[in-house]
Design an enzyme around this catalytic site. Structure first.
Site, PDB file in Angstrom:
ATOM      1  N   THR A   1       0.993  18.052  57.339  1.00  0.00           N
ATOM      2  CA  THR A   1       0.806  16.338  57.572  1.00  0.00           C
ATOM      3  C   THR A   1      -0.324  15.751  56.930  1.00  0.00           C
ATOM      4  O   THR A   1      -1.927  16.069  57.246  1.00  0.00           O
ATOM      5  CB  THR A   1       0.434  15.493  59.221  1.00  0.00           C
ATOM      6  OG1 THR A   1       1.396  16.412  60.564  1.00  0.00           O
ATOM      7  CG2 THR A   1       0.348  14.585  59.465  1.00  0.00           C
TER       8      THR A   1
ATOM      9  N   ARG B   1      15.052  17.478  64.703  1.00  0.00           N
ATOM     10  CA  ARG B   1      13.353  17.506  65.195  1.00  0.00           C
ATOM     11  C   ARG B   1      12.576  16.017  65.014  1.00  0.00           C
ATOM     12  O   ARG B   1      12.616  16.467  64.063  1.00  0.00           O
ATOM     13  CB  ARG B   1      13.152  19.122  65.200  1.00  0.00           C
ATOM     14  CG  ARG B   1      11.489  18.973  66.121  1.00  0.00           C
ATOM     15  CD  ARG B   1      10.290  18.777  64.729  1.00  0.00           C
ATOM     16  NE  ARG B   1       9.078  18.532  65.693  1.00  0.00           N
ATOM     17  CZ  ARG B   1       7.870  18.869  64.977  1.00  0.00           C
ATOM     18  NH1 ARG B   1       7.459  17.974  63.650  1.00  0.00           N
ATOM     19  NH2 ARG B   1       6.678  18.692  65.854  1.00  0.00           N
ATOM     20  N   VAL B   2      11.916  15.570  65.925  1.00  0.00           N
ATOM     21  CA  VAL B   2      10.900  14.661  65.426  1.00  0.00           C
ATOM     22  C   VAL B   2       9.660  14.993  66.214  1.00  0.00           C
ATOM     23  O   VAL B   2       9.244  15.017  67.756  1.00  0.00           O
ATOM     24  CB  VAL B   2      11.474  13.671  65.462  1.00  0.00           C
ATOM     25  CG1 VAL B   2      10.537  12.390  65.438  1.00  0.00           C
ATOM     26  CG2 VAL B   2      12.660  12.668  64.816  1.00  0.00           C
ATOM     27  N   GLY B   3       8.297  14.931  65.587  1.00  0.00           N
ATOM     28  CA  GLY B   3       7.027  15.377  65.633  1.00  0.00           C
ATOM     29  C   GLY B   3       6.697  14.120  66.691  1.00  0.00           C
ATOM     30  O   GLY B   3       7.175  12.943  66.142  1.00  0.00           O
ATOM     31  N   ASP B   4       5.409  14.204  66.398  1.00  0.00           N
ATOM     32  CA  ASP B   4       4.615  12.850  67.032  1.00  0.00           C
ATOM     33  C   ASP B   4       4.140  12.501  65.554  1.00  0.00           C
ATOM     34  O   ASP B   4       3.620  11.050  66.177  1.00  0.00           O
ATOM     35  CB  ASP B   4       3.159  13.418  67.495  1.00  0.00           C
ATOM     36  CG  ASP B   4       2.344  13.847  66.183  1.00  0.00           C
ATOM     37  OD1 ASP B   4       2.534  15.083  65.892  1.00  0.00           O
ATOM     38  OD2 ASP B   4       1.207  13.510  66.185  1.00  0.00           O
TER      39      ASP B   4
ATOM     40  N   THR C   1      -2.634  15.435  64.345  1.00  0.00           N
ATOM     41  CA  THR C   1      -2.193  16.329  63.191  1.00  0.00           C
ATOM     42  C   THR C   1      -2.298  17.413  64.043  1.00  0.00           C
ATOM     43  O   THR C   1      -2.644  17.447  65.004  1.00  0.00           O
ATOM     44  CB  THR C   1      -3.216  16.765  61.971  1.00  0.00           C
ATOM     45  OG1 THR C   1      -2.109  17.846  60.990  1.00  0.00           O
ATOM     46  CG2 THR C   1      -3.968  17.291  62.483  1.00  0.00           C
ATOM     47  N   GLY C   2      -0.789  18.529  63.477  1.00  0.00           N
ATOM     48  CA  GLY C   2      -0.753  19.616  64.711  1.00  0.00           C
ATOM     49  C   GLY C   2       0.604  19.317  64.738  1.00  0.00           C
ATOM     50  O   GLY C   2       1.644  18.834  64.709  1.00  0.00           O
TER      51      GLY C   2
HETATM   52  N1  GLY Z   1       2.405  16.868  63.812  1.00  0.00           N
HETATM   53  C1  GLY Z   1       3.318  17.422  62.736  1.00  0.00           C
HETATM   54  C2  GLY Z   1       4.476  17.169  63.388  1.00  0.00           C
HETATM   55  O1  GLY Z   1       4.505  17.552  65.071  1.00  0.00           O
HETATM   56  O2  GLY Z   1       5.837  17.162  62.858  1.00  0.00           O
END
Ligand code: GLY
Length: 330
Positions: free
Chosen positions: A190, A218-221, A241-242
């Site tokens: 990221t 899948r979608v992250g933050d 990030t992470g």
């Molecule tokens: N921080 C990036 C994700 O989890 O997709």
């Protein structure tokens, strides 16, 4: 044993590294931020807006073929690269795209969502359709050489399950930590960027391919306003990030900004939200990496991570340097 006392940061960046009293500032995540800060700075030094700076900065990283951001990144477990991004300005305007395929600059599509639609977020096919209508090109449906090779390796074990951070089997801190490629480039999940312009206005951007070999869909933050990124011009801005799932659980970036509103420094606020994640995850915290960077409207900066190894790039009129973040685990 994870104790609250152990989470307290020794000293804040606001004490260690005081930004210049005046003038623009850019902060961005990971080593790739050093390069990304340069196009962002080119906007700011001419008196440009923070919003333009954070868009131009992370576009540079999206262009990089050797980065886990943009179309050169690792695919999902079905072999498709899907991209997430969002952007937010000093007036609470925000735009976001998720699960976007074959478009080179998701951050710019996110900005168009913000500026040209009544919505905040578009996903998948709809986001791609919107991008094409806005004149973005449909890029070839193929993986970069580095991603092809990483995917071929992954297929050998083909662990067809949701991504689990596994420090032993992957790299130091799971698929969200940087890894060194064969050509020596760093590989990141990221890039998040925060900027203050010469008017004192804040903006932020974030763009990612998400977890390597994630489940399809899948979608992250990173595209979620309030989780991956948040800006309140009266208070400050934060980007994460992470491991996205664990950032979403605590509404990470907006919680950091709220803590700053209530008197914490950015450093203390980032540490407090990392501590909250650790309290939720308990012993499983050792298997994940999350980091925040924050910038207050008082020009204080801060960052905190679960594990060592996270750095962020700081740029003002005098310097562009990588700063090692403090972390819970030493
Ligand atoms: N921080 C990036 C994700 O989890 O997709």
């Amino acid at each position: 044993m994870l104790t609250a006392a152990a989470a307290m940061p020794a000293a804040g960046f606001s004490q260690q590294k005081r930004p210049l009293k005046n003038g623009p500032i850019v902060l961005s995540t990971w080593d790739a931020g050093l390069e990304a800060n340069i196009p962002a700075w080119a906007v700011l030094e001419k008196g440009g807006q923070a919003l333009d700076a954070v868009e131009q900065g992370v576009r540079h990283t999206e262009d990089s073929i050797n980065c886990c951001v943009g179309l050169g990144a690792n695919p999902d477990r079905d072999g498709r690269v899907t991209l997430d991004a969002c952007i937010m300005d000093h007036n609470h305007n925000c735009g976001s795209v998720a699960f976007l395929e074959r478009i080179k600059h998701p951050i710019s599509v996110a900005r168009r969502v913000m500026e040209k639609t009544p919505h905040v977020m578009l996903v998948g096919e709809g986001a791609q359709q919107f991008a094409l209508a806005e004149g973005f090109s449909l890029e070839p449906d193929k993986l970069s050489a580095a991603a092809q090779s990483a995917y071929a390796d992954w297929l050998q074990q083909s662990q067809y399950k949701s991504p689990t951070i596994n420090r032993e089997n992957r790299n130091d801190h799971g698929p969200f930590a940087p890894t060194r490629l064969q050509n020596g480039e760093w590989n990141h999940d990221t890039i998040g960027m925060l900027a203050m312009d010469s008017q004192g206005n804040l903006s932020a951007s974030c763009t990612t391919s998400g977890a390597g070999f994630k489940m399809r869909g899948r979608v992250g933050d990173s595209p979620i306003i309030g989780a991956g990124l948040f800006v309140d011009n009266q208070v400050g801005a934060c980007v994460a990030t992470g491991q996205g799932e664990d950032v979403i659980r605590v509404a990470g970036a907006s919680t950091v900004v709220e803590l700053i509103r209530h008197g914490r420094t950015p450093q203390q606020a980032c540490a407090a939200v990392i501590q909250r994640i650790i309290q939720i995850k308990k012993e499983r915290a050792k298997d994940i990496q999350v980091a925040f960077i924050a910038l207050s409207n008082q020009r204080e900066i801060g960052s905190y991570a679960i594990h060592p190894g996270f750095s962020f790039a700081y740029k003002d009129a005098q310097r562009n340097e990588l700063i090692k973040a403090q972390s819970w685990f030493k």
